[in-house]
Design a protein around this motif. Structure first.
Motif, PDB file in Angstrom:
ATOM      1  N   LEU A 277      10.038  22.593 175.786  1.00  0.00           N
ATOM      2  CA  LEU A 277      10.959  21.940 174.849  1.00  0.00           C
ATOM      3  C   LEU A 277      10.424  20.554 174.527  1.00  0.00           C
ATOM      4  N   PHE A 278      10.205  20.284 173.240  1.00  0.00           N
ATOM      5  CA  PHE A 278       9.813  18.960 172.759  1.00  0.00           C
ATOM      6  C   PHE A 278      11.071  18.258 172.252  1.00  0.00           C
ATOM      7  N   VAL A 279      11.479  17.224 172.945  1.00  0.00           N
ATOM      8  CA  VAL A 279      12.719  16.521 172.632  1.00  0.00           C
ATOM      9  C   VAL A 279      12.501  15.574 171.454  1.00  0.00           C
ATOM     10  N   ALA A 280      13.431  15.541 170.520  1.00  0.00           N
ATOM     11  CA  ALA A 280      13.277  14.810 169.266  1.00  0.00           C
ATOM     12  C   ALA A 280      13.479  13.307 169.419  1.00  0.00           C
ATOM     13  N   SER A 281      12.789  12.557 168.552  1.00  0.00           N
ATOM     14  CA  SER A 281      13.031  11.130 168.357  1.00  0.00           C
ATOM     15  C   SER A 281      12.455  10.721 167.018  1.00  0.00           C
ATOM     16  N   GLY A 282      13.270  10.116 166.170  1.00  0.00           N
ATOM     17  CA  GLY A 282      12.784   9.619 164.896  1.00  0.00           C
ATOM     18  C   GLY A 282      11.902   8.400 165.017  1.00  0.00           C
ATOM     19  N   GLN A 283      11.821   7.785 166.202  1.00  0.00           N
ATOM     20  CA  GLN A 283      10.995   6.595 166.381  1.00  0.00           C
ATOM     21  C   GLN A 283       9.565   6.933 166.798  1.00  0.00           C
ATOM     22  N   MET A 284       9.322   8.135 167.282  1.00  0.00           N
ATOM     23  CA  MET A 284       7.944   8.572 167.508  1.00  0.00           C
ATOM     24  C   MET A 284       7.348   8.981 166.166  1.00  0.00           C
ATOM     25  N   SER A 285       6.025   8.868 166.048  1.00  0.00           N
ATOM     26  CA  SER A 285       5.419   9.350 164.816  1.00  0.00           C
ATOM     27  C   SER A 285       5.470  10.869 164.753  1.00  0.00           C
ATOM     28  N   TYR A 286       5.025  11.540 165.807  1.00  0.00           N
ATOM     29  CA  TYR A 286       5.097  12.992 165.926  1.00  0.00           C
ATOM     30  C   TYR A 286       5.534  13.335 167.338  1.00  0.00           C
ATOM     31  N   CYS A 287       6.037  14.549 167.545  1.00  0.00           N
ATOM     32  CA  CYS A 287       6.370  14.992 168.894  1.00  0.00           C
ATOM     33  C   CYS A 287       5.145  15.505 169.641  1.00  0.00           C
ATOM     34  N   PHE A 288       4.098  15.930 168.898  1.00  0.00           N
ATOM     35  CA  PHE A 288       2.913  16.489 169.538  1.00  0.00           C
ATOM     36  C   PHE A 288       1.665  16.107 168.760  1.00  0.00           C
ATOM     37  N   TYR A 289       0.663  15.592 169.475  1.00  0.00           N
ATOM     38  CA  TYR A 289      -0.672  15.360 168.924  1.00  0.00           C
ATOM     39  C   TYR A 289      -1.622  16.403 169.513  1.00  0.00           C
ATOM     40  N   GLY A 290      -2.334  17.134 168.653  1.00  0.00           N
ATOM     41  CA  GLY A 290      -3.096  18.290 169.078  1.00  0.00           C
ATOM     42  C   GLY A 290      -4.568  18.084 169.335  1.00  0.00           C
ATOM     43  N   GLY A 291      -5.070  16.849 169.340  1.00  0.00           N
ATOM     44  CA  GLY A 291      -6.421  16.583 169.804  1.00  0.00           C
ATOM     45  C   GLY A 291      -7.471  16.309 168.747  1.00  0.00           C
ATOM     46  N   PHE A 292      -7.252  16.755 167.495  1.00  0.00           N
ATOM     47  CA  PHE A 292      -8.286  16.597 166.475  1.00  0.00           C
ATOM     48  C   PHE A 292      -8.075  15.297 165.706  1.00  0.00           C
ATOM     49  N   ASP A 293      -9.087  14.438 165.722  1.00  0.00           N
ATOM     50  CA  ASP A 293      -9.035  13.188 164.972  1.00  0.00           C
ATOM     51  C   ASP A 293     -10.463  12.720 164.760  1.00  0.00           C
ATOM     52  N   GLU A 294     -10.965  12.837 163.544  1.00  0.00           N
ATOM     53  CA  GLU A 294     -12.366  12.522 163.269  1.00  0.00           C
ATOM     54  C   GLU A 294     -12.671  11.041 163.413  1.00  0.00           C
ATOM     55  N   ALA A 326       4.431  17.933 164.607  1.00  0.00           N
ATOM     56  CA  ALA A 326       3.108  18.062 165.220  1.00  0.00           C
ATOM     57  C   ALA A 326       2.026  17.679 164.221  1.00  0.00           C
ATOM     58  N   THR A 327       0.928  17.153 164.751  1.00  0.00           N
ATOM     59  CA  THR A 327      -0.196  16.789 163.905  1.00  0.00           C
ATOM     60  C   THR A 327      -1.479  16.902 164.726  1.00  0.00           C
ATOM     61  N   SER A 328      -2.611  16.820 164.055  1.00  0.00           N
ATOM     62  CA  SER A 328      -3.934  16.754 164.692  1.00  0.00           C
ATOM     63  C   SER A 328      -4.305  18.031 165.433  1.00  0.00           C
ATOM     64  N   TRP A 329      -3.676  19.144 165.078  1.00  0.00           N
ATOM     65  CA  TRP A 329      -4.061  20.427 165.654  1.00  0.00           C
ATOM     66  C   TRP A 329      -4.966  21.133 164.648  1.00  0.00           C
ATOM     67  N   ALA A 330      -6.178  21.494 165.065  1.00  0.00           N
ATOM     68  CA  ALA A 330      -7.181  22.050 164.150  1.00  0.00           C
ATOM     69  C   ALA A 330      -7.126  23.572 164.178  1.00  0.00           C
ATOM     70  N   ARG A 331      -6.631  24.170 163.110  1.00  0.00           N
ATOM     71  CA  ARG A 331      -6.498  25.624 163.083  1.00  0.00           C
ATOM     72  C   ARG A 331      -7.857  26.329 163.073  1.00  0.00           C
ATOM     73  N   SER A 332      -8.911  25.649 162.622  1.00  0.00           N
ATOM     74  CA  SER A 332     -10.224  26.278 162.539  1.00  0.00           C
ATOM     75  C   SER A 332     -11.094  26.072 163.778  1.00  0.00           C
ATOM     76  N   ALA A 333     -10.618  25.298 164.753  1.00  0.00           N
ATOM     77  CA  ALA A 333     -11.413  25.046 165.955  1.00  0.00           C
ATOM     78  C   ALA A 333     -11.519  26.322 166.788  1.00  0.00           C
ATOM     79  N   PRO A 334     -12.660  26.572 167.423  1.00  0.00           N
ATOM     80  CA  PRO A 334     -12.834  27.808 168.183  1.00  0.00           C
ATOM     81  C   PRO A 334     -11.819  27.929 169.319  1.00  0.00           C
ATOM     82  N   GLY A 335     -11.160  29.082 169.375  1.00  0.00           N
ATOM     83  CA  GLY A 335     -10.206  29.347 170.440  1.00  0.00           C
ATOM     84  C   GLY A 335      -8.848  28.724 170.254  1.00  0.00           C
ATOM     85  N   ASN A 336      -8.647  27.941 169.204  1.00  0.00           N
ATOM     86  CA  ASN A 336      -7.330  27.362 168.986  1.00  0.00           C
ATOM     87  C   ASN A 336      -6.341  28.429 168.527  1.00  0.00           C
TER      88      ASN A 336
END
Length: 352
Positions: A277-294, A326-336
């Motif tokens: 369960l990812f608990v909500a907050s409007g003060q966070m930018s996202y509830c989940f960062y998925g690792g991809f950031d160039e 959620a953001t920064s999750w790469a759908r094309s990354a191997p095994g994602n």
């Protein structure tokens, strides 16, 4: 369970925000910890720059929606914990860990712990004890069960390991995670206090646990997370309640996300993030960062980030975080893999 009213799960609506986080480096034992005293905070590396998000502002790449199979029930109020009072809850979602089913089992009486704060004996078991210092693990097969630790639990070393079960870990005001950094198993436990509930870079399994109530000093610009990795591998988060629930302070400190994966210090590979369960907050930018950031040194070296069956609370703004779930999750990354993730109203949540 100890500490609180019989809530099935805490679902907070007022939490703090910040855009990025850095791994808290704490490799050496604090002399004070070894003697049972209060460890000195260890300064993290410089935080990445960036403005705090405005919850009302749109952001490119934010997910359109994520949802939940559990049904909302009547409103409830969360009780205070040892390190901080939890914010009032507007909705309770059943079936997730909380005050009623994590931490020290009902009826357990704790005796005072009189052992060392630096554990060097393999197979050490701390059972039904109240530990008054931070623990530094320098041994394999250490077990902490049905106990309370007023301090952090830290382990770094490929030959060491610790299992924490049915326990309460209160990191208090440490500028460090309540639990970190490798070869750690956490089961049915309540983790609170510290700059993050869990910070892991290798071989961690956290299941059926409640991560919440991180610490933020009034004048501190700390970036908080329930779970954080700034480069890691072989990490499993399974059926937990992930809540970063500190409001942003005047210094700009506050919550980054409930779970953050960043490529600051190494590649990220082989994560299982399932049925949380990812608990909500409007003060966070996202509830989940998925690792991809160039823009990060290792931000394109991601693989095997498997995110399945999670529930994202909508919150007041309907988006879980200020910009989206959620953001920064790469759908094309191997095994994602991104599958069967839903909003708390049951609607499917596709990746961004």
């Amino acid at each position: 369970m100890a500490l609180g009213a019989a809530l099935t799960v805490l679902v907070a609506v007022t939490v703090g925000g910040a855009v990025a986080a850095a791994r808290m480096i704490d490799r050496d034992a604090d002399p004070a910890a070894a003697t049972g005293g209060t460890p000195e905070p260890v300064a993290p590396p410089p935080l990445p720059s960036g403005p705090l998000p405005e919850p009302s502002s749109p952001a490119p790449g934010a997910s359109a929606g994520l949802g939940s199979r559990p049904t909302p029930s009547a409103s409830a109020t969360a009780s205070a914990t040892g390190s901080a009072a939890a914010p009032p809850a507007s909705t309770t979602l059943t079936g997730f860990p909380g005050a009623g089913d994590t931490g020290i089992p009902d009826g357990v009486q704790l005796a005072r712990y009189s052992g060392p704060c630096t554990i060097t004996k393999a197979g050490t078991v701390i059972d039904k004890r109240h530990v008054g210092c931070s623990l530094l693990i320098k041994a394999k097969n250490v077990v902490i069960k049905s106990s309370r630790v007023d301090g952090t639990v830290r382990l770094e070393g490929g030959g060491y390991s610790v299992r924490i079960e049915d326990a309460e870990i209160d990191g208090g005001p440490a500028q460090a995670p309540a639990v970190g950094f490798e070869n750690i198993t956490v089961l049915r436990s309540e983790l609170r206090g510290g700059q993050a509930s869990v910070n892991c870079y290798r071989n961690c399994h956290v299941q059926d646990s409640w991560l919440h109530s991180q610490y933020l000093p009034d004048g501190g610009d700390w970036h908080l997370n329930a779970f954080l990795s700034n480069g890691g591998s072989d990490i499993r988060l399974v059926h937990n309640t992930l809540s970063c629930d500190r409001p942003t302070n005047a210094a700009g400190g506050g919550c980054t996300a409930n779970a953050s994966i960043f490529g600051d210090f190494g590649p990220n590979t082989n994560y299982t993030i399932q049925n949380n369960l990812f608990v909500a907050s409007g003060q966070m930018s996202y509830c989940f960062y998925g690792g991809f950031d160039e823009h990060k040194e290792y931000g394109t070296q991601v693989s095997g980030i498997v995110v399945t069956g999670n529930v994202f609370q909508r919150g007041k703004n309907g988006k879980c975080g200020g910009y989206g779930p959620a953001t920064s999750w790469a759908r094309s990354a191997p095994g994602n893999v991104w599958r069967d993730n839903v909003w708390s109203d049951g609607k499917p949540l596709p990746p961004d």
